[in-house]
Design an enzyme around this catalytic site. Structure first.
Site, short mmCIF file in Angstrom:
data_model
loop_
_atom_site.label_atom_id
_atom_site.label_comp_id
_atom_site.label_asym_id
_atom_site.label_seq_id
_atom_site.Cartn_x
_atom_site.Cartn_y
_atom_site.Cartn_z
N HIS A 49 0.85 -1.18 0.00
CA HIS A 49 0.00 0.00 0.00
C HIS A 49 0.89 1.24 0.00
O HIS A 49 1.91 1.29 0.69
CB HIS A 49 -0.91 0.01 1.23
CG HIS A 49 -2.07 0.93 1.11
ND1 HIS A 49 -1.95 2.29 1.28
CD2 HIS A 49 -3.38 0.70 0.82
CE1 HIS A 49 -3.13 2.86 1.11
NE2 HIS A 49 -4.02 1.92 0.83
N HIS A 50 0.51 2.25 -0.79
CA HIS A 50 1.36 3.44 -0.94
C HIS A 50 1.47 4.24 0.35
O HIS A 50 2.37 5.07 0.50
CB HIS A 50 0.82 4.33 -2.06
CG HIS A 50 1.89 5.06 -2.81
ND1 HIS A 50 2.82 5.86 -2.20
CD2 HIS A 50 2.20 5.09 -4.13
CE1 HIS A 50 3.64 6.37 -3.10
NE2 HIS A 50 3.28 5.91 -4.28
N SER A 51 0.56 4.02 1.30
CA SER A 51 0.67 4.73 2.58
C SER A 51 1.91 4.29 3.36
O SER A 51 2.36 5.00 4.26
CB SER A 51 -0.59 4.48 3.42
OG SER A 51 -0.74 3.10 3.71
#
Length: 479
Positions: free
Chosen positions: A143-145
């Site tokens: 996930h890009h977070s």
């Protein structure tokens, strides 16, 4: 080491950009495909991850975006983690008829599969599948977070070691630095650099502001659907020789990045012109040459611009920050056909030189931060959709290891990275590895139904440059 690990660190707040990438409609993920030269061993990978990856707090925490009475209080909550749940080994027929196509379909389907938010947001899929370029394939999804592409690639490469030296981290080609001949020359060069920096910054920032306020890309043939992020995606990759690109680079006295962006623009121009030839009138074809298309190119904002292994990144006093620390620039894309294929590279160099000699990447990063502080998360989401929803493609070029490496004992044949969940219908990421370049293309098939043809045109542009490069060198030597 036990299968489950209890994390005792306190809860941590979520950064604004991590919250942004987890919002509905902007749920962004990174996919990294690792081709291995040896058959995959799940137990070895699980054990390796236990000793490396989960030592990072982000990879042993749950992302809580805020709900109920805690609405708005997004945070990372440390949790117990069962590594086996994050390493998936699907049952695949070893005699499958078309393994390359199966791999494309598998990675494409991952783009449509939601992640379980009750667990840390990462996973590895071990495919015991022999393809054209690998004996087995591992597909990682993050996930890009968790961090930007540079951070995540650094983390992943921290899990690898040199094949020739199992204790050594991967090494990368260091950029060459120009050395001043004397103090006077150094002073003049420094003053000239400041003048160029100020000029290009003013020009590029004004262009960026005008684009945000007024402009938008106008080609329905290659634009994504407004607001759409989860659609019918297709991910493909091709492997080419780095030496072929360097041959053109040396012939034109430019950089590898100039050549790569030039060949992408050449292939995209031919693709779009062919689509218009088939589907529209002659008047529309003329208009194609004048429409304003733009690409987004990401810049790493860390002081050290090379990919570092996690040990250096997380070391005390390191100059390299963790997390989402990237800026972007807007690149105009010329769709007018050129008789001279090298003209695309010249255009790319002119454009990229202006961007590299400006502070536009810092401006774009600062604009997003200020928008978040002044208007909040909703305002930031609106701005991001305004920018990325009005551009044609994302382009990135990642420098990889210059020697062969192994991933928990699995010798790596290639690495291909991509991003999905973005509004653009076209995402091109080029990754170098030893003497190879891996071109990874992600498309929305509702907009670009034939990504293989687009990739063929991009590679054909490089072949045309290679064929003409020796003549160009000969002509230059005579002049």
């Amino acid at each position: 080491m036990a299968i489950e690990r209890q994390v005792t660190e306190a809860e941590e707040p979520v950064s604004p950009f991590a919250r942004l990438f987890s919002l509905p409609g902007l749920d962004v993920f990174n996919i990294v495909t690792i081709g291995c030269k040896t058959e995959g061993n799940a137990s070895t990978i699980v054990e390796g991850i236990k000793n490396t990856l989960i030592n990072h707090p982000r990879f042993s925490s749950i992302l809580v975006t805020g709900h109920g009475e805690h609405k708005g209080k997004a945070r990372w909550i440390p949790t117990k983690i069962n590594v086996e749940e994050h390493v998936i080994v699907p049952d695949i027929d070893p005699n499958i008829e078309n393994p390359d196509e199966f791999l494309e379909d598998y990675t494409s389907n991952m783009a449509l599969s939601p992640m379980d938010m009750s667990k840390p947001l990462w996973e590895f899929h071990l495919l015991k599948l022999k393809t054209s370029h690998a004996e087995a394939v591992t597909v990682a999804r993050f996930h890009h977070s968790l961090g930007d592409g540079m951070s995540l690639m650094s983390l992943l490469l921290a899990c690898t070691r040199k094949t020739c030296d199992p204790e050594a981290f991967p090494t990368f080609v260091a950029p060459k630095k120009n050395k001043a001949k004397n103090v006077c020359f150094s002073l003049v060069a420094w003053l000239w650099f400041i003048v160029r920096l100020m000029f290009h910054t003013c020009v590029e920032v004004i262009k960026s502001i005008v684009f945000i306020c007024r402009a938008s890309d106008t080609s329905a043939h290659i634009m994504g659907k407004p607001g759409a992020t989860l659609s019918a995606n297709k991910f493909i990759h091709r492997i080419i020789s780095l030496d072929d690109v360097k041959m053109v680079k040396n012939a034109m006295n430019m950089t590898v990045n100039d050549v790569l962006f030039g060949m992408v623009q050449a292939g995209l121009s031919r693709y779009l012109n062919q689509r218009y030839d088939l589907e529209t009138s002659s008047k529309s074809r003329k208009n194609l040459h004048n429409i304003g298309l733009h690409g987004v190119v990401f810049f790493n904002l860390r002081p050290n611009r090379n990919i570092e292994d996690l040990a250096k990144m997380m070391a005390k006093g390191s100059k390299c920050r963790w997390g989402n620390s990237i800026g972007y620039v807007l690149i105009p894309l010329g769709m007018k056909p050129q008789d001279d294929v090298f003209e695309y590279v010249r255009q790319a160099k002119t454009i990229m030189d202006g961007k590299k000699h400006s502070l536009e990447p810092l401006f774009s990063y600062g604009l997003l931060k200020v928008t978040m502080e002044v208007f909040g998360l909703r305002g930031l989401k609106t701005l991001v959709k305004r920018i990325f929803g009005s551009t044609t493609m994302i382009f990135s070029n990642v420098v990889g290891p210059d020697e062969e490496i192994s991933f928990f004992g699995h010798r790596i044949a290639y690495i291909a990275a991509s991003t999905f969940g973005v509004p653009q219908a076209l995402n091109i990421c080029i990754q170098s590895y030893v003497d190879k370049l891996i071109i990874n293309i992600g498309v929305d098939v509702d907009v670009i139904p034939d990504p293989h043809h687009l990739c063929d045109l991009i590679i054909e542009a490089l072949r045309m440059m290679n064929s003409a490069a020796p003549k160009k060198v000969f002509h230059a030597s005579k002049v």
